[in-house]
Design a protein around this motif. Sequence first.
Motif, PDB file in Angstrom:
ATOM      1  N   THR A  46      41.538  29.214 149.187  1.00 55.59           N
ATOM      2  CA  THR A  46      41.326  30.505 149.851  1.00 55.59           C
ATOM      3  C   THR A  46      42.642  31.044 150.404  1.00 55.59           C
ATOM      4  O   THR A  46      42.952  32.228 150.240  1.00 55.59           O
ATOM      5  N   LEU A  47      43.410  30.168 151.049  1.00 56.20           N
ATOM      6  CA  LEU A  47      44.681  30.599 151.617  1.00 56.20           C
ATOM      7  C   LEU A  47      45.684  30.975 150.532  1.00 56.20           C
ATOM      8  O   LEU A  47      46.496  31.881 150.722  1.00 56.20           O
ATOM      9  N   ALA A  48      45.642  30.304 149.397  1.00 53.93           N
ATOM     10  CA  ALA A  48      46.565  30.586 148.300  1.00 53.93           C
ATOM     11  C   ALA A  48      46.299  31.965 147.697  1.00 53.93           C
ATOM     12  O   ALA A  48      47.229  32.619 147.209  1.00 53.93           O
ATOM     13  N   LYS A  49      45.056  32.420 147.741  1.00 57.17           N
ATOM     14  CA  LYS A  49      44.700  33.723 147.175  1.00 57.17           C
ATOM     15  C   LYS A  49      45.172  34.874 148.059  1.00 57.17           C
ATOM     16  O   LYS A  49      45.343  35.991 147.576  1.00 57.17           O
ATOM     17  N   PRO A 105      50.848  37.506 151.461  1.00 56.29           N
ATOM     18  CA  PRO A 105      51.600  37.280 152.708  1.00 56.29           C
ATOM     19  C   PRO A 105      51.321  38.388 153.726  1.00 56.29           C
ATOM     20  O   PRO A 105      51.083  39.544 153.363  1.00 56.29           O
ATOM     21  N   VAL A 106      51.367  38.031 154.994  1.00 50.51           N
ATOM     22  CA  VAL A 106      51.078  38.968 156.083  1.00 50.51           C
ATOM     23  C   VAL A 106      52.006  40.174 156.022  1.00 50.51           C
ATOM     24  O   VAL A 106      51.565  41.314 156.209  1.00 50.51           O
ATOM     25  N   ALA A 107      53.266  39.952 155.736  1.00 42.64           N
ATOM     26  CA  ALA A 107      54.228  41.054 155.700  1.00 42.64           C
ATOM     27  C   ALA A 107      53.845  42.083 154.638  1.00 42.64           C
ATOM     28  O   ALA A 107      53.967  43.295 154.865  1.00 42.64           O
ATOM     29  N   ALA A 108      53.353  41.611 153.490  1.00 41.27           N
ATOM     30  CA  ALA A 108      52.969  42.525 152.412  1.00 41.27           C
ATOM     31  C   ALA A 108      51.747  43.351 152.817  1.00 41.27           C
ATOM     32  O   ALA A 108      51.692  44.561 152.571  1.00 41.27           O
ATOM     33  N   ARG A 149      50.786  44.014 155.902  1.00 43.28           N
ATOM     34  CA  ARG A 149      51.192  44.906 156.985  1.00 43.28           C
ATOM     35  C   ARG A 149      51.888  46.143 156.415  1.00 43.28           C
ATOM     36  O   ARG A 149      51.606  47.270 156.831  1.00 43.28           O
ATOM     37  N   LYS A 150      52.785  45.937 155.452  1.00 40.40           N
ATOM     38  CA  LYS A 150      53.510  47.052 154.838  1.00 40.40           C
ATOM     39  C   LYS A 150      52.538  48.016 154.154  1.00 40.40           C
ATOM     40  O   LYS A 150      52.661  49.238 154.260  1.00 40.40           O
ATOM     41  N   LYS A 151      51.549  47.467 153.479  1.00 41.48           N
ATOM     42  CA  LYS A 151      50.539  48.277 152.792  1.00 41.48           C
ATOM     43  C   LYS A 151      49.730  49.103 153.802  1.00 41.48           C
ATOM     44  O   LYS A 151      49.464  50.294 153.590  1.00 41.48           O
ATOM     45  N   LEU A 152      49.333  48.477 154.919  1.00 41.98           N
ATOM     46  CA  LEU A 152      48.571  49.189 155.949  1.00 41.98           C
ATOM     47  C   LEU A 152      49.385  50.311 156.581  1.00 41.98           C
ATOM     48  O   LEU A 152      48.866  51.414 156.813  1.00 41.98           O
ATOM     49  N   VAL A 153      50.651  50.034 156.865  1.00 37.31           N
ATOM     50  CA  VAL A 153      51.504  51.049 157.486  1.00 37.31           C
ATOM     51  C   VAL A 153      51.670  52.241 156.549  1.00 37.31           C
ATOM     52  O   VAL A 153      51.563  53.397 156.977  1.00 37.31           O
ATOM     53  N   SER A 154      51.903  51.971 155.267  1.00 36.13           N
ATOM     54  CA  SER A 154      52.090  53.086 154.329  1.00 36.13           C
ATOM     55  C   SER A 154      50.802  53.872 154.131  1.00 36.13           C
ATOM     56  O   SER A 154      50.822  55.106 154.033  1.00 36.13           O
ATOM     57  N   LEU A 155      49.652  53.207 154.112  1.00 38.23           N
ATOM     58  CA  LEU A 155      48.372  53.898 153.974  1.00 38.23           C
ATOM     59  C   LEU A 155      48.101  54.768 155.203  1.00 38.23           C
ATOM     60  O   LEU A 155      47.671  55.925 155.081  1.00 38.23           O
TER      61      LEU A 155
END
Length: 126
Positions: free
Chosen positions: A26-29, A32-35, A37-43
């Motif tokens: 589950t964790l492997a799927k 990363p948090v940074a990715a 977060r970046k997606k949320l900020v841009s949305l």
Amino acid sequence: MSINLEGLSAKELQALIAKANKRKKTLAKRKPVAAVRKKLVSLAKAEGYTVDELFNTGRQVREKAGTAAKKSAGTRKSSAKGTKVPPKYRNPAEPSQTWAGRGMPPKWLSAELARGKKLEDFAINK
């Protein structure tokens, strides 16, 4: 987190290994948090919002907390609530009856004050 493996049977160990492997997959799927977060900020930015506005974080929450603290500053309860204080007044007719000067005065004191005596007449002089 530490698990005592010494007390586990072979069957319990096998179940624990299966659970751990499932969690690992589950964790492997997850990305990363940074990715994420970046997606949320841009949305949020694309829709005209900030992440702070959407999730009530950051400066807005601190500002609200500051105004709430200012409002409640005058109505705070004392941290000494329920603590005993020495008595300040004593009934001369019944010395076991005392009053610390907090809250409503006892009936014996109210009755004496109604008769015209002064509060200072009952003060305990120390």
